[in-house]
Design an enzyme around this catalytic site. Structure first.
Site, PDB file in Angstrom:
ATOM      1  N   ASP A   1       0.869  -1.169   0.000  1.00  0.00           N
ATOM      2  CA  ASP A   1       0.000   0.000   0.000  1.00  0.00           C
ATOM      3  C   ASP A   1       0.924   1.243   0.000  1.00  0.00           C
ATOM      4  OD1 ASP A   1      -2.361   1.566   0.506  1.00  0.00           O
ATOM      5  OD2 ASP A   1      -1.726   1.699   2.599  1.00  0.00           O
TER       6      ASP A   1
ATOM      7  N   ASP B   1      -0.195   5.155   0.968  1.00  0.00           N
ATOM      8  CA  ASP B   1      -0.495   6.080   2.079  1.00  0.00           C
ATOM      9  C   ASP B   1      -0.561   5.303   3.395  1.00  0.00           C
ATOM     10  OD1 ASP B   1      -1.053   8.609   0.625  1.00  0.00           O
ATOM     11  OD2 ASP B   1      -2.715   7.490  -0.225  1.00  0.00           O
TER      12      ASP B   1
END
Ligand code: B16
Ligand code: MG
Length: 216
Positions: A10, A12
């Site tokens: 991922d 953020d």
């Protein structure tokens, strides 16, 4: 199919700490709507597309707004957010994650990124990480964002990997749920209680023993 598991990161909240800027930006939008967005509610916005975040917020506020106002709020939120991340650079990479990715590549793991953000490629270029990934899937690549697994399925296809041989690194409940749906190994990064749905949870990348994932 590859021998070593493919690692899907991922962005953020896992590679860089931009979640706080999403939260600050949504709080400004919520203030405009006369609503106080809490940290707990923000946990439910993590990993969720911009559009879906606003839909959730409107549910919480019980407000009905026109389509044009909806679009205006999305644009305003993104403008505020882009301003906040304008000075982002490689010093904003979260400790340990870059070394972890480098080690993974040296040991022949495929490495992909799946972020719900439409700003992901812009952020990666600011962090100088663009060239690190064998595949990049972002908010522009999918019709349904996390917790739908579409982006993870695309990442597995692009890296020629079976989903069951992929390990997802996520800071959001939505991302963990998405990975679980297609039988990926899910690793929660952080200390949110929401991460308990993951196969394993670590506070940060320094805590992870790399060999734990070389068993497939
Ligand atoms: P944008 P991730 C997600 O990124 C964020 O967690 C979430 O807070 C944000 O709403 C979403 O991206 C959309 O971002 O407005 O930049 O398109 O965690 O999946 O990397
Ligand atoms: Mg995240």
């Amino acid at each position: 199919m590859r021998k070593f598991p493919t690692f899907i990161f991922d962005l953020d909240g896992v590679i860089t700490n931009t979640e706080k800027y999403h939260y600050q930006s949504w709080r400004i939008i919520c203030n405009d709507l006369g609503y106080n967005l809490t940290k707990e509610q923000n946990e439910e916005l993590k990993g969720v597309s911009r559009n879906k975040c606003l839909l959730k917020i409107l549910q919480w506020t019980n407000l009905n707004i026109s389509q044009s106002k909806f679009e205006a709020l999305l644009n305003k939120k993104n403008k505020i957010y882009l301003e906040k991340i304008s000075k982002l650079n490689s010093s904003n990479i979260i400790d340990g994650v870059q070394d972890f990715i480098k080690n993974a590549k040296e040991q022949n793991h495929s490495v992909a990124l799946y972020s719900s953000s439409k700003n992901a490629k812009f952020i990666l270029s600011k962090l100088n990480l663009h060239g690190f990934f064998d595949a990049i899937v972002d908010g522009n690549s999918v019709r349904a964002s996390k917790p739908d697994p579409e982006g993870f399925i695309i990442a597995s296809k692009l890296t020629n990997s079976d989903p069951s041989n992929c390990v997802v690194f996520e800071d959001s409940e939505a991302g963990i749920i998405a990975g679980n749906k297609i039988n990926m190994t899910t690793v929660g990064i952080g200390n949110s209680i929401k991460l308990n749905v993951a196969s394993k949870v670590f506070k940060n990348f320094q805590e992870i023993k790399f060999k734990d994932f070389q068993i497939c």
